[in-house]
Design a protein around this motif. Sequence first.
Motif, PDB file in Angstrom:
ATOM      1  N   LEU A  31     -70.439  96.808 -16.193  1.00 11.86           N
ATOM      2  CA  LEU A  31     -71.290  95.613 -16.294  1.00 11.86           C
ATOM      3  C   LEU A  31     -71.219  95.529 -17.760  1.00 11.86           C
ATOM      4  O   LEU A  31     -71.246  94.417 -18.326  1.00 11.86           O
ATOM      5  N   GLY A  32     -71.666  96.329 -18.564  1.00  7.58           N
ATOM      6  CA  GLY A  32     -71.920  96.394 -19.966  1.00  7.58           C
ATOM      7  C   GLY A  32     -70.629  95.979 -20.594  1.00  7.58           C
ATOM      8  O   GLY A  32     -70.628  95.120 -21.431  1.00  7.58           O
ATOM      9  N   TRP A  46     -67.483  89.066 -22.276  1.00  5.72           N
ATOM     10  CA  TRP A  46     -67.747  87.590 -22.256  1.00  5.72           C
ATOM     11  C   TRP A  46     -68.506  87.270 -23.743  1.00  5.72           C
ATOM     12  O   TRP A  46     -68.286  86.322 -24.188  1.00  5.72           O
ATOM     13  N   SER A  47     -69.305  88.152 -24.439  1.00  2.11           N
ATOM     14  CA  SER A  47     -69.943  87.667 -25.576  1.00  2.11           C
ATOM     15  C   SER A  47     -68.738  87.654 -26.756  1.00  2.11           C
ATOM     16  O   SER A  47     -68.959  86.592 -27.669  1.00  2.11           O
ATOM     17  N   GLY A  51     -69.957  92.258 -20.056  1.00  4.67           N
ATOM     18  CA  GLY A  51     -71.023  91.530 -21.096  1.00  4.67           C
ATOM     19  C   GLY A  51     -70.447  91.439 -22.327  1.00  4.67           C
ATOM     20  O   GLY A  51     -70.601  90.263 -23.058  1.00  4.67           O
ATOM     21  N   GLN A  84     -69.705  84.824 -30.071  1.00  7.43           N
ATOM     22  CA  GLN A  84     -70.972  85.440 -30.262  1.00  7.43           C
ATOM     23  C   GLN A  84     -70.574  86.229 -31.870  1.00  7.43           C
ATOM     24  O   GLN A  84     -71.716  86.133 -32.787  1.00  7.43           O
TER      25      GLN A  84
END
Length: 74
Positions: free
Chosen positions: A17-18, A24-25, A21, A30
Motif C-alpha cells: 500500500l505504501g 501514484w505520487s 501510494g 508531486q
Amino acid sequence: MSVLIWMIPVAIAMGALGLAGFLWSLRSGQYDDMDGAAQRMLMDDDAPLPSRKPGTDRDASAHSDAGQDPDPGP
C-alpha cells in the motif's frame, strides 16, 4: 507462532500500500519541481510592513495602571 501467520501478510500488504501510494505520487507529478519551492522562498516579493507610529502601542497602555509610576525604581 500463529501470530506470524497474520503479521507477515499484514506487513506485506502495508508495504504494498505504501509503495502504491508512492508510485501514484510519482505519476501525478508531486516531485516534478523540487527546486521551485526553495527558489520561491528566497524571493522577496512581499510588501513591506507598515511602520509603527510612536505612541500607538496598545500593549503598553493596557498594562500600565493609571496614577502609578511605570518604573518605581529603588
